[in-house]
Design an enzyme around this catalytic site. Structure first.
Site: not given
Ligand code: ADP
Ligand code: ARG
Length: 342
Positions: A211, A215, A257, A259, A266, A295
């Site tokens: 994205e 990251r 994004c 957000t 995060r 989540r």
């Molecule tokens: P992002 O964190 O980049 O916004 P996601 O919510 O899709 O994207 O999370 C990415 C990956 O990181 C997923 O497999 C999620 O389960 C993992 N993840 C997030 N937080 C943790 C954590 N505290 N411990 C282990 N894995 C995590």
């Molecule tokens: N575009 C998606 C929505 O509007 C995700 C938004 C936040 N998450 C993200 N990975 N950027 O629901």
């Protein structure tokens, strides 16, 4: 392009703020990199269940399309057009303890930041050639990392299916085929130009060209949040010696994004809360108080399994990195206290 039709029950911020007047004002505008309103809103138009619904194509999108993006940013982050973002990634300022020293609730901690290179458009607007140049620049910078951060880069192209699926399941690698990213043009030429870098222990990882162009991720089992943050801060500092990241005085780090603007951070824990999980009202009262997001176990758009939740900061803009991590840690402490009480 005509004014898009949204269903009556649509709750996206795009649908809320794209009034016919705003649409008319913006519909013929184009950034210097050629990004249009149609591209900006395509994800939310095709996915009417979006929460947000827009992806920027470059830093200029945030200025040119401000009549649509500013209200979205204000509602998501509580950040107004006259506010200025301040960054503080100094681990010495964090000063927090481990919220779960006995390891009874928290399985793991992960903190990530998104970054993009300042001299390129963002992913939705990146050409195939530019994406490969970004991959090359980023993987070169990563190869120069030393000590605990030293590792290797693995392109997605050519990675065997088993390795890929295992890394996704173990929470190390991004999933593929997200329809929100697809509609935003972020999956073009997949899997070319995408990849993952990690150290031997997989406590430091970097996703390339998902994205966001980078990251940057620090993670480990347990709840030593300060250790995870310290590693991340060190990595970001090292990478900044070799790469220049897109940063705006007003909006902080620029991401595709809205957000993710600002800290682009995060900070999350995977936490087992069987009792609170049965009382979602109480659970949400606490997460709302600390501005946390819930989540599922496989990240965004996934469900909880075995009462394990992914709890993270919701706001990323108008708050420093240190404040965002501290707020998450305090919220986790409050959740554990309530779980014990129940
Ligand atoms: P992002 O964190 O980049 O916004 P996601 O919510 O899709 O994207 O999370 C990415 C990956 O990181 C997923 O497999 C999620 O389960 C993992 N993840 C997030 N937080 C943790 C954590 N505290 N411990 C282990 N894995 C995590
Ligand atoms: N575009 C998606 C929505 O509007 C995700 C938004 C936040 N998450 C993200 N990975 N950027 O629901």
């Amino acid at each position: 392009m005509n004014y898009p039709q949204f269903p009556k029950n649509c709750t996206s911020l795009l649908c809320k703020y794209l009034t016919p007047e705003v649409f008319d004002e913006l519909k013929d505008k184009k950034t210097r990199y050629g990004y249009t309103l149609e591209q900006l809103i395509r994800s939310g138009v095709e996915n009417v269940d979006s929460g947000i619904g827009v992806y920027a194509g470059d830093e200029e999108s945030y200025e040119l399309f401000a009549p649509l993006l500013d209200p979205i940013i204000r509602e998501y982050h509580g950040f107004g057009p006259d506010d200025r973002h301040v960054s503080d990634m100094d681990p010495a300022h964090l000063q927090i303890g481990n919220p779960d020293p006995e390891g009874a609730y928290v399985l793991s901690t992960r903190i990530r930041v998104g970054r993009n290179l300042h001299c390129f458009p963002l992913g939705p607007n990146l050409s195939r050639r530019e994406r490969l140049v970004v991959e090359c620049m980023v993987s070169d910078a990563l190869r120069a990392l030393e000590g605990e951060l030293a590792g290797s880069y693995h392109p997605l192209e050519g990675m065997d299916k088993e390795t890929r699926e295992r890394m996704i399941k173990d929470h190390f690698l991004f999933k593929e085929g997200d329809r929100f990213l697809e509609a935003a043009g972020l999956n073009r030429d997949w899997p070319e130009g995408r990849g993952i870098y990690h150290n031997t222990d997989k406590t430091f990882l970097v996703w390339v060209n998902e994205e966001d162009q980078l990251r940057i991720i620090s993670m480990e089992p347990g709840a030593d949040i300060a250790s995870v943050f310290g590693r991340l801060a060190k990595a970001v500092k090292s990478l900044e010696k070799r790469l220049v990241f897109a940063f705006s005085e007003r909006l902080g780090y620029i991401t595709s994004c809205p957000t993710n603007l600002g800290t682009a951070m995060r900070a999350s824990v995977h936490i087992r809360l069987p009792k609170l999980g049965k009382d979602m009202e109480k659970f949400k009262t606490i997460t709302d108080r600390y501005e946390l997001q819930i989540r599922g176990i496989h990240g965004e758009h996934s469900e909880s399994e075995g009462s394990v939740y992914d709890i993270s900061n919701k706001r990323r803009l108008g708050i420093t990195e240190v404040q965002a991590v501290r707020q998450m840690a305090e919220g986790v402490e409050a959740l554990i206290e309530e779980e014990k009480r129940l």
